[in-house]
Enzyme design. Sequence first.
Site, PDB file in Angstrom:
ATOM      1  N   GLU A  99      -6.349   4.044  -6.156  1.00  0.00           N
ATOM      2  CA  GLU A  99      -7.663   4.207  -5.526  1.00  0.00           C
ATOM      3  C   GLU A  99      -8.184   5.560  -5.976  1.00  0.00           C
ATOM      4  O   GLU A  99      -7.609   6.585  -5.644  1.00  0.00           O
ATOM      5  CB  GLU A  99      -7.544   4.159  -3.997  1.00  0.00           C
ATOM      6  CG  GLU A  99      -8.903   4.144  -3.343  1.00  0.00           C
ATOM      7  CD  GLU A  99      -8.890   4.638  -1.898  1.00  0.00           C
ATOM      8  OE1 GLU A  99      -9.818   4.313  -1.158  1.00  0.00           O
ATOM      9  OE2 GLU A  99      -7.964   5.385  -1.507  1.00  0.00           O
ATOM     10  N   ASP A 157      -2.932   4.619  -2.525  1.00  0.00           N
ATOM     11  CA  ASP A 157      -4.006   5.126  -1.678  1.00  0.00           C
ATOM     12  C   ASP A 157      -4.405   6.561  -2.016  1.00  0.00           C
ATOM     13  O   ASP A 157      -3.548   7.424  -2.212  1.00  0.00           O
ATOM     14  CB  ASP A 157      -3.501   5.078  -0.215  1.00  0.00           C
ATOM     15  CG  ASP A 157      -4.549   5.481   0.783  1.00  0.00           C
ATOM     16  OD1 ASP A 157      -5.513   4.715   0.957  1.00  0.00           O
ATOM     17  OD2 ASP A 157      -4.415   6.554   1.399  1.00  0.00           O
ATOM     18  N   ASP A 166       0.861  -1.175   0.000  1.00  0.00           N
ATOM     19  CA  ASP A 166       0.000   0.000   0.000  1.00  0.00           C
ATOM     20  C   ASP A 166       0.897   1.225   0.000  1.00  0.00           C
ATOM     21  O   ASP A 166       1.824   1.318   0.812  1.00  0.00           O
ATOM     22  CB  ASP A 166      -0.888  -0.017   1.254  1.00  0.00           C
ATOM     23  CG  ASP A 166      -2.281   0.506   0.984  1.00  0.00           C
ATOM     24  OD1 ASP A 166      -2.386   1.633   0.476  1.00  0.00           O
ATOM     25  OD2 ASP A 166      -3.251  -0.212   1.275  1.00  0.00           O
ATOM     26  N   HIS A 185     -11.423  -3.091   2.852  1.00  0.00           N
ATOM     27  CA  HIS A 185     -11.436  -2.782   4.281  1.00  0.00           C
ATOM     28  C   HIS A 185     -12.201  -1.500   4.610  1.00  0.00           C
ATOM     29  O   HIS A 185     -12.252  -1.101   5.759  1.00  0.00           O
ATOM     30  CB  HIS A 185      -9.988  -2.653   4.769  1.00  0.00           C
ATOM     31  CG  HIS A 185      -9.292  -1.504   4.106  1.00  0.00           C
ATOM     32  ND1 HIS A 185      -9.028  -1.487   2.747  1.00  0.00           N
ATOM     33  CD2 HIS A 185      -8.851  -0.320   4.585  1.00  0.00           C
ATOM     34  CE1 HIS A 185      -8.449  -0.345   2.432  1.00  0.00           C
ATOM     35  NE2 HIS A 185      -8.322   0.383   3.529  1.00  0.00           N
ATOM     36  N   ASP A 186     -12.740  -0.826   3.588  1.00  0.00           N
ATOM     37  CA  ASP A 186     -13.443   0.440   3.822  1.00  0.00           C
ATOM     38  C   ASP A 186     -14.958   0.330   3.709  1.00  0.00           C
ATOM     39  O   ASP A 186     -15.662   1.300   3.973  1.00  0.00           O
ATOM     40  CB  ASP A 186     -12.975   1.499   2.807  1.00  0.00           C
ATOM     41  CG  ASP A 186     -11.555   1.969   3.065  1.00  0.00           C
ATOM     42  OD1 ASP A 186     -11.134   1.950   4.242  1.00  0.00           O
ATOM     43  OD2 ASP A 186     -10.880   2.359   2.093  1.00  0.00           O
TER      44      ASP A 186
HETATM   45  C1  GLC Z   1      -8.065   5.141   1.727  1.00  0.00           C
HETATM   46  C2  GLC Z   1      -7.966   3.895   2.570  1.00  0.00           C
HETATM   47  C3  GLC Z   1      -8.649   4.137   3.866  1.00  0.00           C
HETATM   48  C4  GLC Z   1      -7.953   5.282   4.566  1.00  0.00           C
HETATM   49  C5  GLC Z   1      -7.889   6.518   3.671  1.00  0.00           C
HETATM   50  C6  GLC Z   1      -6.926   7.520   4.201  1.00  0.00           C
HETATM   51  O1  GLC Z   1      -9.360   5.442   1.394  1.00  0.00           O
HETATM   52  O2  GLC Z   1      -8.486   2.807   1.881  1.00  0.00           O
HETATM   53  O3  GLC Z   1      -8.679   3.005   4.686  1.00  0.00           O
HETATM   54  O4  GLC Z   1      -8.635   5.604   5.737  1.00  0.00           O
HETATM   55  O5  GLC Z   1      -7.448   6.210   2.376  1.00  0.00           O
HETATM   56  O6  GLC Z   1      -5.611   7.078   4.035  1.00  0.00           O
END
Ligand code: GLC
Length: 551
Positions: free
Chosen positions: A250, A201, A100, A320-321
């Site tokens: 992402e 991310d 990540d 995980h979100d």
């Molecule tokens: C992304 C991650 C999430 C995190 C956010 C801030 O959306 O998937 O879990 O809280 O970024 O880093």
Amino acid sequence: MMIKKAWWKEAVGYQIYPRSFLDTNGDGIGDLNGIRAKLDYLKDLGIGFIWITPVYESPNVDNGYDISDYQRILSTFGTMEEFDLLLEEAHELGIKVIMDLVVNHTSSQHPWFLESRSSRKDDYRDYYIWADGQLDGPPNDWTSIFGGSAWEYDEATNQYYFHAFAKEQPDLNWENPRVKRDVFTMINWWLDKGVDGFRVDAISHIKKAPLETVTADDPFAPFKNVTGIENHLEELRDVFKQRDILTVGEANGVGANEAQQWVGTEAGYFNMLFEFDHISLWNKTEQEGLDVIQFKQALTAWQQALAHGKGWNALYMENHDIPRSVSSFGSEETVFWRASAKALALSFLLLQGTPFIYQGQEIGMTNMPFQSIDEIDAVDTRNFYYDMLQTGVAPEKALEIIRQTARDNSRTPMQWTAEEFAGFSKRQPWLKINPNKQSINVLDEQADPHSILNFYKEIIRLRRENEALIYGDYTLYLPEHPQLFVYGRRLGEERFVVLINLSKEFASADLPENVHIEDWELVLSNLTGRKIQQHTLFAPFEARVYHFRNE
Ligand code: GLC
Ligand code: CA
């Protein structure tokens, strides 16, 4: 155009949330050795690469997404030596490892930020985004994705700093060339170590609009996919381009109309993206049931935008979100649970793209029946809950909403066995285990030929053995059907058709003209112990895959 082959197009990925995967030293928190211990399990499932969510040094305000040292492993998870072993052992099994990459922000404990906040004249001041307040308040009205103002006042230097997420996650200033230089050096350090790529991310947030920008409908628009971001992303791409790696961005706020720009074959910034269109359809506060037509449209828009070699994409239903897909999109009811989890598996694993399975999804793990806000760890959910109470929402109602939306639903420990701590740990873990571990766990599903786990294995094997399911064209049939998701894959003479009833009711369909099911061979079905009654009638959540018989 022929699609160019690549390892990252053929492999199936598996997302590991290490904290909840397997605890090997009995502290109630999963660790790197836990991942090592389960590599064989992943191999057996047919996994080609793992994506590990952050394991770097972190104060854990946002469970590792607040990094205080990019080049160290958090001691709770293990050591760098253990990481190296994990990498080596995974590679020996033919499993690649994706890290990540969190570079929109750091932790407020990162040395860069400690320096930056120490004085307006500090050499690192411009590593972050600082601004003067307006009147007695923050520089503007932008709000954080995790709730409240996106600005935090810092008394020492009498200025505010910007944070898209928690206040302990200050955003890096990508306009500063030194920031980019340091970030790129760090990226190369990991690649030199031998990791096989990155899940990048929150990358659509690295560009910010001018501070005068007034927010309209979308409160996050001034820092989501803002014009000018392309310059930063091109530089990042040029770092990635030097290697044969997997990169997946992402990309909240990026639409299918921009797919080619972001993940086009020639000049895209990444190999693939996690788009938010289909997932946002169930990211609602109230359960409304799945709108199958909209769901198909969202997925198909991305399939078509990247078809025929134009680009590639990531496929996912969970991470995980977001809450568990079987709870949001399928059904937890005993009669439907198994079939619906399998139906959902077929609705993404055989599309064009690289599938990502999130730990526990392959056994049909469900949402958690949280009894109180004290059982929730995630910072955004806690903020959201207390904000609701402040605006007068009754605690029971607020909890009900949380139960359906909390990220912690998918972060409860992996259910390996029916034992007291689900085979995850020897003690009470950091987050409560779902009481349904009795009936939903790996051990039992391994022994059951009709389990969700074994169905996942079959789908993955089918995909691996048939290039048409990887490189073939995608066609959506019956776009207006409100219950059925029907799609075809075709490569030359090789043809498959996938038919899925995404509803709790029986569904019937006039099949597309060129699909005479009688001429086709059924290669996969989620009807266990029952015979297909009629080719055109589908039981609740029934799902089938047919292969065209070449006589
Ligand atoms: C992304 C991650 C999430 C995190 C956010 C801030 O959306 O998937 O879990 O809280 O970024 O880093
Ligand atoms: Ca541990």
